[in-house]
Design a protein around this motif. Structure first.
Motif, PDB file in Angstrom:
ATOM      1  N   GLY A 190      -3.989 -42.651   7.847  1.00  0.00           N
ATOM      2  CA  GLY A 190      -4.062 -43.928   7.741  1.00  0.00           C
ATOM      3  C   GLY A 190      -4.283 -44.320   9.327  1.00  0.00           C
ATOM      4  N   LEU A 193      -9.335 -44.502  11.363  1.00  0.00           N
ATOM      5  CA  LEU A 193     -10.783 -45.088  10.361  1.00  0.00           C
ATOM      6  C   LEU A 193     -11.496 -43.904  10.036  1.00  0.00           C
TER       7      LEU A 193
ATOM      8  N   PHE B   6      10.171 -37.525   6.766  1.00  0.00           N
ATOM      9  CA  PHE B   6      10.362 -37.691   5.061  1.00  0.00           C
ATOM     10  C   PHE B   6      10.648 -38.590   5.090  1.00  0.00           C
ATOM     11  N   LYS B  12       2.752 -48.101   9.875  1.00  0.00           N
ATOM     12  CA  LYS B  12       1.805 -49.086   9.226  1.00  0.00           C
ATOM     13  C   LYS B  12       0.110 -48.310   9.445  1.00  0.00           C
ATOM     14  N   ASN B  13      -0.639 -48.725   8.866  1.00  0.00           N
ATOM     15  CA  ASN B  13      -1.759 -48.280   8.355  1.00  0.00           C
ATOM     16  C   ASN B  13      -2.575 -48.968   9.104  1.00  0.00           C
ATOM     17  N   THR B  14      -3.062 -48.108  10.122  1.00  0.00           N
ATOM     18  CA  THR B  14      -3.584 -49.382  11.598  1.00  0.00           C
ATOM     19  C   THR B  14      -4.956 -49.118  11.003  1.00  0.00           C
ATOM     20  N   ALA B  15      -5.604 -47.653  10.475  1.00  0.00           N
ATOM     21  CA  ALA B  15      -6.695 -47.694  10.890  1.00  0.00           C
ATOM     22  C   ALA B  15      -7.569 -48.790   9.895  1.00  0.00           C
ATOM     23  N   SER B  16      -6.454 -49.944   8.291  1.00  0.00           N
ATOM     24  CA  SER B  16      -7.713 -50.770   7.651  1.00  0.00           C
ATOM     25  C   SER B  16      -7.583 -52.498   8.049  1.00  0.00           C
ATOM     26  N   ALA B  18      -7.958 -51.857  12.175  1.00  0.00           N
ATOM     27  CA  ALA B  18      -9.142 -51.468  12.651  1.00  0.00           C
ATOM     28  C   ALA B  18     -10.324 -52.086  11.481  1.00  0.00           C
ATOM     29  N   LYS B  19     -10.645 -52.028  11.065  1.00  0.00           N
ATOM     30  CA  LYS B  19     -11.799 -52.047   9.536  1.00  0.00           C
ATOM     31  C   LYS B  19     -12.184 -53.323  10.050  1.00  0.00           C
ATOM     32  N   ARG B  21     -10.377 -55.915  11.544  1.00  0.00           N
ATOM     33  CA  ARG B  21     -11.003 -56.532  13.486  1.00  0.00           C
ATOM     34  C   ARG B  21     -12.562 -56.080  12.944  1.00  0.00           C
ATOM     35  N   LEU B  22     -12.877 -55.136  12.697  1.00  0.00           N
ATOM     36  CA  LEU B  22     -14.541 -54.265  13.413  1.00  0.00           C
ATOM     37  C   LEU B  22     -15.567 -55.263  13.108  1.00  0.00           C
ATOM     38  N   LYS B  23     -15.001 -56.263  11.152  1.00  0.00           N
ATOM     39  CA  LYS B  23     -15.878 -56.236   9.960  1.00  0.00           C
ATOM     40  C   LYS B  23     -16.179 -57.825  10.917  1.00  0.00           C
ATOM     41  N   VAL B  25     -15.625 -58.877  13.862  1.00  0.00           N
ATOM     42  CA  VAL B  25     -16.923 -58.644  15.434  1.00  0.00           C
ATOM     43  C   VAL B  25     -17.127 -58.352  14.983  1.00  0.00           C
ATOM     44  N   VAL B  26     -18.947 -57.614  14.177  1.00  0.00           N
ATOM     45  CA  VAL B  26     -19.931 -57.395  13.975  1.00  0.00           C
ATOM     46  C   VAL B  26     -20.518 -58.206  13.153  1.00  0.00           C
TER      47      VAL B  26
END
Lengths: 269, 85
Positions: A190, A193, B6, B12-16, B18-19, B21-23, B25-26
């Motif tokens: 995660g 992207l 372990f 935190k899931n930072t990729a989500s 990012a997604k 935020r990008l949505k 902006v785009v």
């Protein structure tokens, strides 16, 4: 008639030149006569990645200004007889390129070549504009990272409006997504992207995913496009990409993390 | 000390993030991008059909260009006829 393909991204450092070099080499390996042109006037690098920097005598700007013929300026690749490189000028600036001049050079190349690959500079200024202007298709190189994705989206807007095809209402530039520096392990955690995330946001068809790989640096160190390194993941990913571009169906590889054993998980990096 | 991970809490899931935020902006970036009205491609197609009732022209003969200047939208059409032999 030759097909003109621009390799573009907006953002710098995402792998345009690496992709241009491997894509052009891959097309040549498959028997297509291919020319690859560096549009980054003032900051040429394609010659280094292709390993022909010591053989540059004349460049793209020389040809546009009539100071050399195309035949004199094209550098024949050492490994592939049907691959030619046209270097950018290192001493001029981007204003040395003109739409007419670029058009003339491309027309002349089109008589003789199957594919013309245009390696765009970063940004959306003149050099990048002219690199995409005459294109039939575009490889949009993107990293799974916010600024790169946003810039790619911006470039997609330009491909749809500021190209010859768009301006003449003659169809549109066919867009392909090339996702580079992909790290499946980080995606799984995660931290990055995913392919699907980027696809969903940019909404263009995916041509290939190139994994983050040490082979890219070692290949550029040696001046050999990474596609020639057939033992490397990135090299094989580029080979798949070229095959897909030519219409051969290939599964996407390198998008799932390699499985680690228990010991690897406990003590691995 | 990789095994200690372990016991740590999930990052935190930072990729989500990012997604998301990008949505935003785009979507913002795409406003006003549409190159002319949506009916343009269809208009062009129909024009070609009409012209072809009288003259044989290639697909590339019809050029449509939209320009916006200070609140004024100009639709420019250009049909190149073949040279009469």
């Amino acid at each position: 008639m030759a097909k003109i393909i621009v390799v573009t991204s907006g953002k710098g450092g995402v792998g345009k030149t690496t992709t241009s070099a491997s894509f052009a080499t891959g097309l040549a390996m498959r028997g297509h006569k291919t020319a690859v042109i560096d549009f980054d006037v003032g900051l040429r690098n394609l010659d280094l990645i292709m390993g022909c920097e010591r053989r540059v005598v004349f460049d793209f700007v020389n040809v546009i200004h009539g100071e050399a013929t195309l035949r004199q300026a094209l550098i024949k690749d050492k490994q592939h007889d049907n691959l030619f490189i046209l270097a950018a000028s290192q001493t001029r600036d981007k204003d040395a390129l003109t739409a007419d001049g670029v058009g003339r050079v491309l027309d002349e190349l089109a008589k003789d070549f199957d594919y013309i690959v245009c390696d765009s500079p970063a940004g959306i200024e003149k050099g990048a504009h002219l690199a995409m202007y005459y294109a039939d298709e575009a490889l949009v190189v993107t990293n799974p990272e916010v600024s790169s994705v946003r810039d790619s989206d911006r470039v997609l807007g330009l491909l749809a409006s500021k190209t010859r095809r768009a301006e003449t209402g003659n169809g549109r530039v066919k867009e392909h997504l090339v996702l580079t520096r992909y790290n499946p392990a980080r995606v799984q955690k995660g931290e990055m992207l995913s392919v699907d995330d980027v696809r969903e946001i940019l909404a263009i068809p995916l041509l290939g995913v190139i994994p983050e790989s040490p082979a890219v640096l070692s290949s550029s160190n040696a001046g050999v496009p990474v596609i020639a390194n057939k033992d490397s993941d990135a090299g094989r990913a580029y080979e798949d990409l070229v095959a897909r571009f030519l219409g051969e169906p290939r599964e996407h590889r390198f998008i799932a993390p390699e499985k680690k054993g228990l010991l690897g998980r406990l003590f691995g990096t | 000390m990789d095994w200690l991970k372990f016991f740590r809490s999930e990052p935190k899931n930072t990729a989500s993030i990012a997604k998301e935020r990008l949505k935003v902006v785009v979507a913002h970036q795409r406003e006003g991008r549409t190159n002319g009205p949506a009916y343009l491609p269809k208009l062009r197609e129909e024009l070609l059909l009409v012209v072809r009732k009288y003259v044989q022209v290639p697909d590339s003969a019809v050029h449509i260009h939209v320009q916006r200047e200070a609140g004024l939208e100009v639709l420019e059409m250009n049909i190149t006829l073949p040279e009469t032999s």
